[in-house]
Motif scaffolding. Sequence first.
Motif, PDB file in Angstrom:
ATOM      1  N   GLU A  25       0.884  -1.165   0.000  1.00  0.00           N
ATOM      2  CA  GLU A  25       0.000   0.000   0.000  1.00  0.00           C
ATOM      3  C   GLU A  25       0.918   1.210   0.000  1.00  0.00           C
ATOM      4  O   GLU A  25       1.744   1.361   0.899  1.00  0.00           O
ATOM      5  N   VAL A  26       0.794   2.058  -1.003  1.00  0.00           N
ATOM      6  CA  VAL A  26       1.710   3.185  -1.157  1.00  0.00           C
ATOM      7  C   VAL A  26       0.969   4.495  -0.901  1.00  0.00           C
ATOM      8  O   VAL A  26      -0.105   4.735  -1.461  1.00  0.00           O
ATOM      9  N   ARG A  27       1.548   5.312  -0.040  1.00  0.00           N
ATOM     10  CA  ARG A  27       1.051   6.667   0.193  1.00  0.00           C
ATOM     11  C   ARG A  27       2.106   7.633  -0.318  1.00  0.00           C
ATOM     12  O   ARG A  27       3.298   7.338  -0.251  1.00  0.00           O
ATOM     13  N   MET A  28       1.660   8.797  -0.779  1.00  0.00           N
ATOM     14  CA  MET A  28       2.612   9.785  -1.294  1.00  0.00           C
ATOM     15  C   MET A  28       2.376  11.139  -0.643  1.00  0.00           C
ATOM     16  O   MET A  28       1.233  11.594  -0.544  1.00  0.00           O
ATOM     17  N   ALA A  29       3.476  11.763  -0.215  1.00  0.00           N
ATOM     18  CA  ALA A  29       3.435  13.114   0.325  1.00  0.00           C
ATOM     19  C   ALA A  29       4.420  13.961  -0.478  1.00  0.00           C
ATOM     20  O   ALA A  29       5.503  13.508  -0.816  1.00  0.00           O
ATOM     21  N   GLN A  30       4.029  15.216  -0.757  1.00  0.00           N
ATOM     22  CA  GLN A  30       4.858  16.072  -1.609  1.00  0.00           C
ATOM     23  C   GLN A  30       5.850  16.934  -0.840  1.00  0.00           C
ATOM     24  O   GLN A  30       6.677  17.610  -1.446  1.00  0.00           O
ATOM     25  N   ASN A  31       5.750  16.925   0.494  1.00  0.00           N
ATOM     26  CA  ASN A  31       6.715  17.698   1.289  1.00  0.00           C
ATOM     27  C   ASN A  31       6.768  17.119   2.703  1.00  0.00           C
ATOM     28  O   ASN A  31       6.001  16.219   3.049  1.00  0.00           O
ATOM     29  N   GLY A  32       7.664  17.678   3.488  1.00  0.00           N
ATOM     30  CA  GLY A  32       7.872  17.136   4.825  1.00  0.00           C
ATOM     31  C   GLY A  32       6.666  17.268   5.733  1.00  0.00           C
ATOM     32  O   GLY A  32       6.327  16.338   6.474  1.00  0.00           O
ATOM     33  N   ASP A  33       5.993  18.427   5.694  1.00  0.00           N
ATOM     34  CA  ASP A  33       4.811  18.620   6.548  1.00  0.00           C
ATOM     35  C   ASP A  33       3.716  17.616   6.205  1.00  0.00           C
ATOM     36  O   ASP A  33       3.108  17.019   7.089  1.00  0.00           O
ATOM     37  N   GLU A  34       3.483  17.445   4.907  1.00  0.00           N
ATOM     38  CA  GLU A  34       2.462  16.492   4.474  1.00  0.00           C
ATOM     39  C   GLU A  34       2.858  15.067   4.869  1.00  0.00           C
ATOM     40  O   GLU A  34       2.018  14.265   5.275  1.00  0.00           O
ATOM     41  N   GLY A  35       4.158  14.780   4.768  1.00  0.00           N
ATOM     42  CA  GLY A  35       4.635  13.458   5.156  1.00  0.00           C
ATOM     43  C   GLY A  35       4.352  13.163   6.614  1.00  0.00           C
ATOM     44  O   GLY A  35       3.885  12.071   6.965  1.00  0.00           O
ATOM     45  N   LEU A  36       4.611  14.141   7.485  1.00  0.00           N
ATOM     46  CA  LEU A  36       4.359  13.937   8.912  1.00  0.00           C
ATOM     47  C   LEU A  36       2.870  13.770   9.194  1.00  0.00           C
ATOM     48  O   LEU A  36       2.479  12.986  10.062  1.00  0.00           O
ATOM     49  N   GLU A  37       2.029  14.503   8.439  1.00  0.00           N
ATOM     50  CA  GLU A  37       0.581  14.369   8.624  1.00  0.00           C
ATOM     51  C   GLU A  37       0.102  12.966   8.236  1.00  0.00           C
ATOM     52  O   GLU A  37      -0.835  12.439   8.829  1.00  0.00           O
ATOM     53  N   MET A  38       0.747  12.361   7.228  1.00  0.00           N
ATOM     54  CA  MET A  38       0.306  11.046   6.751  1.00  0.00           C
ATOM     55  C   MET A  38       0.935   9.894   7.532  1.00  0.00           C
ATOM     56  O   MET A  38       0.612   8.741   7.317  1.00  0.00           O
ATOM     57  N   LEU A  39       1.834  10.227   8.427  1.00  0.00           N
ATOM     58  CA  LEU A  39       2.562   9.199   9.166  1.00  0.00           C
ATOM     59  C   LEU A  39       1.770   8.753  10.388  1.00  0.00           C
ATOM     60  O   LEU A  39       1.347   9.565  11.187  1.00  0.00           O
ATOM     61  N   ASP A  40       1.540   7.457  10.497  1.00  0.00           N
ATOM     62  CA  ASP A  40       0.902   6.895  11.691  1.00  0.00           C
ATOM     63  C   ASP A  40       1.449   5.493  11.921  1.00  0.00           C
ATOM     64  O   ASP A  40       2.364   5.061  11.220  1.00  0.00           O
ATOM     65  N   GLU A  41       0.895   4.791  12.873  1.00  0.00           N
ATOM     66  CA  GLU A  41       1.416   3.462  13.247  1.00  0.00           C
ATOM     67  C   GLU A  41       1.297   2.439  12.131  1.00  0.00           C
ATOM     68  O   GLU A  41       1.957   1.410  12.162  1.00  0.00           O
ATOM     69  N   SER A  42       0.441   2.702  11.154  1.00  0.00           N
ATOM     70  CA  SER A  42       0.264   1.721  10.075  1.00  0.00           C
ATOM     71  C   SER A  42       1.388   1.785   9.035  1.00  0.00           C
ATOM     72  O   SER A  42       1.532   0.872   8.224  1.00  0.00           O
ATOM     73  N   VAL A  43       2.189   2.850   9.052  1.00  0.00           N
ATOM     74  CA  VAL A  43       3.275   2.989   8.071  1.00  0.00           C
ATOM     75  C   VAL A  43       4.455   2.120   8.509  1.00  0.00           C
ATOM     76  O   VAL A  43       4.929   2.207   9.637  1.00  0.00           O
ATOM     77  N   ASP A  44       4.902   1.258   7.588  1.00  0.00           N
ATOM     78  CA  ASP A  44       6.009   0.349   7.883  1.00  0.00           C
ATOM     79  C   ASP A  44       7.353   0.911   7.419  1.00  0.00           C
ATOM     80  O   ASP A  44       8.363   0.749   8.085  1.00  0.00           O
ATOM     81  N   VAL A  45       7.363   1.526   6.236  1.00  0.00           N
ATOM     82  CA  VAL A  45       8.608   2.039   5.659  1.00  0.00           C
ATOM     83  C   VAL A  45       8.360   3.442   5.097  1.00  0.00           C
ATOM     84  O   VAL A  45       7.345   3.671   4.434  1.00  0.00           O
ATOM     85  N   VAL A  46       9.293   4.356   5.369  1.00  0.00           N
ATOM     86  CA  VAL A  46       9.228   5.707   4.801  1.00  0.00           C
ATOM     87  C   VAL A  46      10.404   5.866   3.846  1.00  0.00           C
ATOM     88  O   VAL A  46      11.553   5.590   4.216  1.00  0.00           O
ATOM     89  N   LEU A  47      10.110   6.294   2.627  1.00  0.00           N
ATOM     90  CA  LEU A  47      11.146   6.640   1.645  1.00  0.00           C
ATOM     91  C   LEU A  47      11.198   8.156   1.630  1.00  0.00           C
ATOM     92  O   LEU A  47      10.267   8.819   1.185  1.00  0.00           O
ATOM     93  N   LEU A  48      12.286   8.716   2.151  1.00  0.00           N
ATOM     94  CA  LEU A  48      12.334  10.136   2.477  1.00  0.00           C
ATOM     95  C   LEU A  48      13.403  10.866   1.678  1.00  0.00           C
ATOM     96  O   LEU A  48      14.590  10.564   1.803  1.00  0.00           O
ATOM     97  N   ASP A  49      12.953  11.833   0.861  1.00  0.00           N
ATOM     98  CA  ASP A  49      13.892  12.696   0.143  1.00  0.00           C
ATOM     99  C   ASP A  49      14.558  13.610   1.163  1.00  0.00           C
ATOM    100  O   ASP A  49      13.913  14.123   2.070  1.00  0.00           O
ATOM    101  N   ARG A  50      15.857  13.810   1.007  1.00  0.00           N
ATOM    102  CA  ARG A  50      16.575  14.610   1.998  1.00  0.00           C
ATOM    103  C   ARG A  50      16.426  16.106   1.754  1.00  0.00           C
ATOM    104  O   ARG A  50      16.345  16.883   2.694  1.00  0.00           O
ATOM    105  N   MET A  51      16.416  16.510   0.487  1.00  0.00           N
ATOM    106  CA  MET A  51      16.332  17.938   0.146  1.00  0.00           C
ATOM    107  C   MET A  51      14.940  18.266  -0.374  1.00  0.00           C
ATOM    108  O   MET A  51      14.581  17.876  -1.482  1.00  0.00           O
ATOM    109  N   MET A  52      14.169  18.961   0.426  1.00  0.00           N
ATOM    110  CA  MET A  52      12.836  19.390   0.011  1.00  0.00           C
ATOM    111  C   MET A  52      12.639  20.824   0.486  1.00  0.00           C
ATOM    112  O   MET A  52      13.213  21.220   1.505  1.00  0.00           O
ATOM    113  N   PRO A  53      11.843  21.594  -0.242  1.00  0.00           N
ATOM    114  CA  PRO A  53      11.522  22.941   0.251  1.00  0.00           C
ATOM    115  C   PRO A  53      10.706  22.833   1.528  1.00  0.00           C
ATOM    116  O   PRO A  53       9.985  21.860   1.732  1.00  0.00           O
ATOM    117  N   GLY A  54      10.842  23.819   2.397  1.00  0.00           N
ATOM    118  CA  GLY A  54      10.137  23.761   3.681  1.00  0.00           C
ATOM    119  C   GLY A  54      10.864  22.819   4.614  1.00  0.00           C
ATOM    120  O   GLY A  54      12.083  22.885   4.764  1.00  0.00           O
TER     121      GLY A  54
END
Length: 194
Positions: free
Chosen positions: A31-60
């Motif tokens: 099951e894949v979720r997509m966030a376009q920035n760090g704030d959105e990523g944190l909002e979508m993060l909960d206990e059901s997420v097993d793996v985060v693929l995180l870009d290091r350089m993002m605006p904001g």
Amino acid sequence: MSDSDPPVVLIVEDEPDVAETYKLWLQEEYEVRMAQNGDEGLEMLDESVDVVLLDRMMPGLSGDEVLEQIREGDLSCRVAMVTAVEPDFDILEMGFDAYLSKPIRSAQLHETVENLLERSEYDSLLQEYYSLVEKQATLEATKSSAELAESDDYTALTEEIAGMKGELSDALGGIEDDDDFIATLRGLNEGDEN
């Protein structure tokens, strides 16, 4: 997550084409979720997420800042930095589980996600061990032998890994060979599930 639910992978990536590519590669198995920035990523993060693929350089909010907040929280997800940023010794201070340098290939991404899901079954000492080994491998892939030899941080890292491996090996009955070490751990995990 129940046994029938696919693992959840959260992609935090500000380049839509790149994020969509990763999703296409992974969506048949996860099951894949997509966030376009760090704030959105944190909002979508909960206990059901097993793996985060995180870009290091993002605006904001940068990937480094998102990673810090993940580790400060009480979440058990594994995190792979997927980035074009050349790793330097500063990665030793970061709490990621894997470091992938862009561009990456589908097989590399699949292998990383599978490894991180497997590692999530291990206890915290073993997860810490693999996190340090990943940092060592990342630095060895990008730094010259001379740079590594001159780095006190790298020396401390290799000593910490050797000490931790010895501790784990003793706990498992003195296993020295890496393949036997991993096979034994897998056997223990399978035994725990029965």
